[in-house]
Design an enzyme around this catalytic site. Structure first.
Site, mmCIF file in Angstrom:
data_model
loop_
_atom_site.group_PDB
_atom_site.id
_atom_site.type_symbol
_atom_site.label_atom_id
_atom_site.label_comp_id
_atom_site.label_asym_id
_atom_site.label_seq_id
_atom_site.Cartn_x
_atom_site.Cartn_y
_atom_site.Cartn_z
ATOM 1 N N SER A 157 0.830 -1.196 0.000
ATOM 2 C CA SER A 157 0.000 0.000 0.000
ATOM 3 C C SER A 157 0.868 1.251 0.000
ATOM 4 O O SER A 157 0.629 2.200 -0.721
ATOM 5 C CB SER A 157 -0.908 0.012 1.225
ATOM 6 O OG SER A 157 -1.813 -1.048 1.154
ATOM 7 N N ASN A 181 -6.474 -7.587 -3.236
ATOM 8 C CA ASN A 181 -6.170 -8.068 -1.898
ATOM 9 C C ASN A 181 -5.112 -7.295 -1.124
ATOM 10 O O ASN A 181 -5.013 -7.461 0.081
ATOM 11 C CB ASN A 181 -5.730 -9.533 -1.957
ATOM 12 C CG ASN A 181 -6.793 -10.416 -2.537
ATOM 13 O OD1 ASN A 181 -7.914 -10.453 -2.042
ATOM 14 N ND2 ASN A 181 -6.465 -11.118 -3.605
ATOM 15 N N TYR A 182 -4.312 -6.494 -1.806
ATOM 16 C CA TYR A 182 -3.199 -5.864 -1.100
ATOM 17 C C TYR A 182 -3.218 -4.344 -1.080
ATOM 18 O O TYR A 182 -2.688 -3.735 -0.178
ATOM 19 C CB TYR A 182 -1.863 -6.333 -1.679
ATOM 20 C CG TYR A 182 -1.634 -7.801 -1.461
ATOM 21 C CD1 TYR A 182 -1.306 -8.278 -0.212
ATOM 22 C CD2 TYR A 182 -1.778 -8.701 -2.496
ATOM 23 C CE1 TYR A 182 -1.118 -9.620 0.010
ATOM 24 C CE2 TYR A 182 -1.588 -10.053 -2.293
ATOM 25 C CZ TYR A 182 -1.252 -10.502 -1.032
ATOM 26 O OH TYR A 182 -1.074 -11.833 -0.832
ATOM 27 N N LEU A 183 -3.754 -3.750 -2.116
ATOM 28 C CA LEU A 183 -3.703 -2.294 -2.180
ATOM 29 C C LEU A 183 -4.919 -1.706 -1.494
ATOM 30 O O LEU A 183 -6.043 -1.973 -1.894
ATOM 31 C CB LEU A 183 -3.656 -1.851 -3.643
ATOM 32 C CG LEU A 183 -2.451 -2.391 -4.393
ATOM 33 C CD1 LEU A 183 -2.541 -2.045 -5.859
ATOM 34 C CD2 LEU A 183 -1.183 -1.845 -3.791
ATOM 35 N N SER A 190 -3.106 -8.298 -6.561
ATOM 36 C CA SER A 190 -2.666 -7.181 -5.725
ATOM 37 C C SER A 190 -3.754 -6.105 -5.657
ATOM 38 O O SER A 190 -3.993 -5.518 -4.619
ATOM 39 C CB SER A 190 -1.355 -6.609 -6.226
ATOM 40 O OG SER A 190 -1.405 -6.368 -7.598
#
Length: 517
Positions: free
Chosen positions: A352, A474-476, A471
């Site tokens: 992030s 799920n990640y950003l 990404s």
DNA sequence: TTATAAACTTAGTACTGCACCC
DNA sequence: GGGTGCAGTACTAAGTTTATAA
């Protein structure tokens, strides 16, 4: 407590097996053979996959044949003893044709099928959770078939059995309308457990693990959990410089799964140390298979020479880490770090953060391109790979053709401009002057178009083996994206499609342009 | 305290259907 | 109106984390 009220219709079961028509034969050792229903069904699982790479693998073939024989009648078992004497080609052809016939169906028929699917979705695809109608993520049981483990999976080809109502546990609230099992059947169990989020579950026969029916990411329940995740990551950002290590992951049972490793199950054989490599000093080379058997390969130069050190008894698991000689004795330091969830820290926070910086640094002109670049940088960092799309070469060629055509147009436009200029020089009238202007504009337009095509081509090439979805989903932290959109006047629709907007509804709602991660 | 099971998230691939082209 | 390319969606395997049992 995850909910107060939960009501739903239970899972929708995979359709029952339809026997093959009489004219479709299975042959053993060259002779047509009528199979019992159960044996035939499993034969169709294999027949359907005949043009798949799986069926060329020995492990797949052996597992399939073993499991298949278990389901055969005594007579069949006596006859069918070798897979290489089995001929599934007619079965295969039958399903290929069936598929094509379905594709060629007239419009009205297709419409009917679509409506039927929508009806199913309406009936089984939603539940009531605490008074809200929420979409379910997966409301169908998984159909029977042959297990398709990824990578070098020791269980590939094993028979994945049909799920019956008698296998299924229903979870709902006591006072709700309890789902009806299909006629003539009963549930394995009905329970009322509001400390969990699943609506139904069953145990699958390959790994003996439990499968669940759960809510769609757009639901409040999932959304709040997602939000929480990013909030944890956000709180960790203050300690980023102090933390460098992952904590030990899980062990895997040998022979039960593909041999893949992660940060802490990494073995010595996956690391090579070089005093010098490709002109760089002190290089550490990593080469191993990670999740989904995706290869990770990287060469990382380090400042000083490093040694492989075995850290003893870290949560009883051996852990190899790379340490500078000065830090050999700092186990206690490491130990204190292990209390954190390394996963959350490492991925969500770092990614992030990275995304934020990349997004902020770029100029406004190429807004969306810049967003995609940041997204891609994160995906590459995470080693999120995909198989090169089957149509990649072709579509790249198409693009190249377009580029060439544009180049020709451009060359022509240049010529025309030259001529127009010469013409204007002689005539010196308004008409020919404006003609020069027109040609100039055309040239500029073509140049821009060509540039855009070039960017497109670069983008495509760079994205060839990169999977951006994981990404992004799920990640950003979606609030970073939303804030960025608001700040630079980019419509959210440009970066998130409908499904993604539904999943990130909480973030779209919450983040204004002032949001800072 | 630790092993194991359950619960939940992350992941790539296969399929679907729609926009666009001819 | 028929083919095609690709974005979006469905699917389910493969991880991690949490809960529970020993």
């Amino acid at each position: 407590m995850k909910w107060k009220q939960l009501e739903h219709k239970g899972p929708y079961f995979a359709p029952l097996y339809e026997p093959l028509p009489d004219e479709v034969h299975f042959y053993y050792d060259g002779k047509a053979m009528k199979l019992s229903l159960a044996t035939e069904e499993i034969a169709t699982f294999y027949g359907k996959m005949l043009d798949h790479e799986y069926t060329t693998k020995e492990v797949f073939q052996n597992n399939f044949f073993n499991d298949w024989r278990k389901e055969m009648t005594v007579e069949e078992k006596k006859i069918i003893k070798h897979l290489d004497k089995c001929d599934f080609t007619e079965i295969h052809k039958y399903f290929v044709n069936k598929n094509e016939a379905r594709k060629a169906l007239p419009k009205e028929e297709k419409q009917k099928l679509k409506e039927e699917a929508e009806r199913l979705q309406e009936e089984f695809g939603y539940c009531i959770l605490d008074g809200h109608r929420e979409k379910i993520g997966n409301f169908k049981t998984e159909p029977p078939g042959l297990f398709r483990g990824r990578g070098d999976h020791p269980k590939m080809g094993m028979l994945k059995k049909r799920i019956m109502p008698e296998d299924v546990i229903i979870n709902c609230s006591k006072d709700s309308k309890i789902p009806e099992p299909p006629p003539g059947h009963k549930w394995k169990e009905v329970r009322f457990d509001n400390t969990v989020t699943w609506l139904a579950s069953w145990t699958e026969n390959i790994q003996n693990s439990i499968k669940y029916i759960m809510l769609n990411p757009s639901s409040k329940l999932k959304g709040e959990k997602d939000w929480q995740k990013y909030e944890v990551a956000r709180r960790l950002k203050g300690v980023v410089d102090k933390i460098r290590f992952q904590y030990p992951g899980n062990e895997k049972e040998e022979g039960e799964t593909a041999d893949t490793v992660g940060c802490c199950s990494l073995r010595v054989e996956h690391i090579q140390l070089y005093h010098e490599l490709d002109g760089q000093e002190h290089v550490v080379e990593f080469d191993f298979l990670g999740k989904d058997s995706i290869r990770y390969y990287n060469k990382v130069p380090v400042e000083k020479p490093v040694k492989l050190v075995r850290l003893l008894e870290l949560r009883r698991k051996s852990l190899y880490v790379l340490l500078h000689p000065q830090t050999y004795s700092s186990y206690s330091f490491l130990r204190s770090l292990l209390l954190l969830s390394g996963f959350l820290f490492f991925t969500v926070f770092w990614l992030s953060y990275m995304c934020l910086h990349l997004l902020a640094e770029d100029n406004i002109a190429a807004k969306i391109l810049s967003y995609n670049r940041a997204n891609r940088a994160v995906a590459i960092l995470c080693n999120h790979q995909r198989a090169t799309p089957k149509t990649f070469e072709k579509s790249m060629q198409n693009l190249q053709t377009k580029i060439n055509a544009k180049k020709e147009q451009l060359a022509m436009a240049k010529q025309e401009l030259k001529r127009a200029k010469a013409d204007a020089k002689v005539k010196k009238d308004v008409k020919s002057e404006s003609n020069v202007d027109k040609k100039k504009k055309l040239l500029a337009k073509l140049e821009e178009q060509l540039m855009r095509l070039h960017t497109q081509a670069t983008d495509k090439e760079e994205n060839k083996q990169v999977a951006l979805g994981t990404s992004k989903l799920n990640y950003l932290d979606p609030r970073i994206s939303v804030a960025w959109c608001k700040k630079f006047g980019v419509p959210v629709e440009k970066i998130y499609n409908k499904t993604q907007r539904e999943k990130f509804a909480w973030a779209i709602d919450m983040a204004d342009e002032e949001f800072e991660f």
